[in-house]
Scaffold this active site. Sequence first.
Site, PDB file in Angstrom:
ATOM      1  N   GLY A   1      57.124  34.574  15.404  1.00 55.47           N
ATOM      2  CA  GLY A   1      56.085  35.142  14.290  1.00 55.47           C
ATOM      3  C   GLY A   1      55.814  34.206  13.181  1.00 55.47           C
TER       4      GLY A   1
ATOM      5  CG  HIS B   1      51.825  30.387  14.308  1.00 53.91           C
ATOM      6  ND1 HIS B   1      52.706  30.449  13.343  1.00 53.91           N
ATOM      7  CD2 HIS B   1      53.394  30.129  15.421  1.00 53.91           C
ATOM      8  CE1 HIS B   1      53.664  30.475  13.256  1.00 53.91           C
ATOM      9  NE2 HIS B   1      54.088  29.886  15.362  1.00 53.91           N
TER      10      HIS B   1
ATOM     11  CD  GLN C   1      63.589  30.172  20.689  1.00 50.20           C
ATOM     12  OE1 GLN C   1      63.032  30.754  21.799  1.00 50.20           O
ATOM     13  NE2 GLN C   1      63.365  29.783  20.171  1.00 50.20           N
TER      14      GLN C   1
ATOM     15  CB  VAL D   1      48.360  22.219  12.330  1.00 51.49           C
ATOM     16  CG1 VAL D   1      47.676  23.032  10.627  1.00 51.49           C
ATOM     17  CG2 VAL D   1      48.036  22.752  13.005  1.00 51.49           C
TER      18      VAL D   1
END
Length: 283
Positions: free
Chosen positions: A31, A37, A61, A176
Amino acid sequence: MKIFRTRDELQKFALAARRSGKTIALVPTMGFLHEGHLSLIDLARAKADVVIVSIFVNPTQFAPTEDFDSYPRDFDRDAGLCGLHHADVIFAPAPGEMYAPDASTWVEETRLSGPLCGASRPTFFRGVTTVVAKLFLLAQPDYAIFGEKDAQQLLVIKRMVRDLDFPVEIIAAPLVRDPDGLALSSRNRYLSEDERRRALAIHQALLAAKAALVQQPSAPGAAEDLAKAAIAAAGGKVDYVSALDRDTLAPLTSESQWVLLAAAAWFGTTRLIDNEMFELKNR
């Protein structure tokens, strides 16, 4: 666009889609979506009939000292962006939905997960592989899209898929960056204006180390030291800078063709990662 909160809802939907002959692409995320994303969602949209985006800050994690509680979350914003990019499903479970209180089963890759982030975050990849395996079973994807910014994670997931025979094609999407070169990350929001400016040194240091390594492929240590010094000079605390074989994460040899030059460093309390992948020509 459908929003599912339970495992049962997602799995029933995915199995029905598969029975009807539709292909499925999964984009796993935690998110607080950014343009990186969204590029994954766009790639998924071009590949499959059904696009599923998971939004789940995975507790397994995170180490106890890490930023699970403060990790940025904004579901309404994320849902709006998923809709704009034509996702079909958002899967956004609560932690208790994904893990039973007495859960005791893990999926663990033991070779590629050892160096780099695995050295300083020893439980991280076990959490990643376990949650991704669960997402594959729930979403039943033909394709799963992962970004090359998390290059080690991408290799670990590919190895898990190979070793455990998941019928999923892993698709790598390019890293990116912002126009100034900083790799996009949800954690960038933690940075003060000054820290963000100084954090540009990570990418600049990697580019300098890449140039040095291309000139002297037999001296990866010198290239790593060059990058470490540049990051430290900008006020960063270096976790690692490593030049490794891109496909095996083994030390470079005279036979190595492709390099993963990866770095992790803290600016303030924010840990950032970045990498350059390139070919050593004329080897």
